[in-house]
Write an enzyme that holds these catalytic residues in place. Structure first.
Site, short mmCIF file in Angstrom:
data_model
loop_
_atom_site.label_atom_id
_atom_site.label_comp_id
_atom_site.label_asym_id
_atom_site.label_seq_id
_atom_site.Cartn_x
_atom_site.Cartn_y
_atom_site.Cartn_z
N SER A 223 37.72 37.04 47.54
CA SER A 223 36.71 37.68 48.35
C SER A 223 36.82 37.21 49.92
CB SER A 223 35.16 37.36 48.06
OG SER A 223 34.30 37.54 49.15
N TYR B 106 29.30 30.80 45.55
CA TYR B 106 30.23 31.83 45.31
C TYR B 106 31.36 31.69 46.30
CZ TYR B 106 32.01 36.57 45.43
OH TYR B 106 32.92 37.71 45.07
#
Length: 249
Positions: free
Chosen positions: A145, A158
């Site tokens: 990501s 995350y």
């Protein structure tokens, strides 16, 4: 993906399911899915079954090394070989930085880091014993990501896991390259998903991108298939950022 046998971890929904579908459309020879949700996985396998391709499914808790390896072995044995592994399973809870609990850290680390690690180990063990197709024995693609490179509110746990997966990708790539296995990752930015539409994120995504829109999931999946497909014969250890100019690296 022509003539390749593909396993998608987390292939029952979201980007993983789209990658599985596109792999079949691009000529994959066999498709396996590892996912907790059997019903969703069976739906994702339906296009491959409709074409008469070999398919396989296994459900497991990928945080456990023994469970992950057993699930991978079960699917690999059903398919006969594994040419491409896509690690798409992840959880992405949101919480203010100072409020994240130990349990929430452990859950994120367990799925996003340990789960990816366990599946890569299982894939390498399988791929290194296979006869090469051309110059390559196998390809692994991890979904990371842009959060690994750019901070966002309520996202620390995350983001940290995705940065770890970028590092794992490089470590695996370096160690298994002599065995003919290529390991790369793809880092999407904000996507124009159904969830984004429902929660009103699309305007925010459009403002954040120089292109004036969020990325379509298909645009992310294309790069996964490139890195995991037969056109990639030399690239390894790379993290491909697909962000529409949201970040540059």
């Amino acid at each position: 993906m022509k003539d390749l046998s593909v396993i998608v971890v987390g292939g029952g929904a979201g980007l993983g399911a789209l990658i599985a579908k596109m792999a079949v459309n691009e000529g994959a020879a066999a498709l396996g899915i590892i996912d907790l949700d059997r019903e969703a996985a069976e739906a994702a396998l339906a296009p491959a079954k409709a074409r008469g391709l070999p398919t396989a499914f296994s459900s497991c808790d990928i945080r456990s090394g023994s469970a992950a390896r057993a699930a991978f072995t079960e699917v690999a044995e059903t398919l006969g070989r594994v040419d491409t592994l896509v690690n798409s399973a992840a959880i992405f809870p949101r919480k203010p930085l100072l409020e994240i609990t130990d349990e929430e850290w452990d859950a994120s680390n367990g799925v996003n880091i340990k789960g990816s690690y366990h599946m890569m180990v299982a894939a390498v063990q399988q791929m290194r014993e296979q006869t090469p197709k051309g110059q390559v024995r196998g390809r692994i693609v991890n979904i990371t990501s842009v959060d690994a490179f750019k901070a966002h509110p309520q996202n620390a746990h995350y983001a940290a896991t995705k940065a770890a997966v970028v590092s794992l990708t490089r470590s695996f790539a370096h160690e298994v390259a002599p065995q003919g296995i290529l390991v790369n990752s793809v880092a999407p930015a904000g996507m124009a998903t159904e969830r984004a539409r429902e929660q009103g994120f699309l305007d925010e995504l459009a403002k954040a991108s120089p292109l004036g829109r969020g990325g379509e999931p298909r645009e992310m999946a294309e790069w996964v298939l490139m890195a995991g497909g037969p056109r990639n014969t030399y690239m390894t250890g790379e993290n491909i950022i697909v962000s529409g100019g949201y970040i540059y690296a």
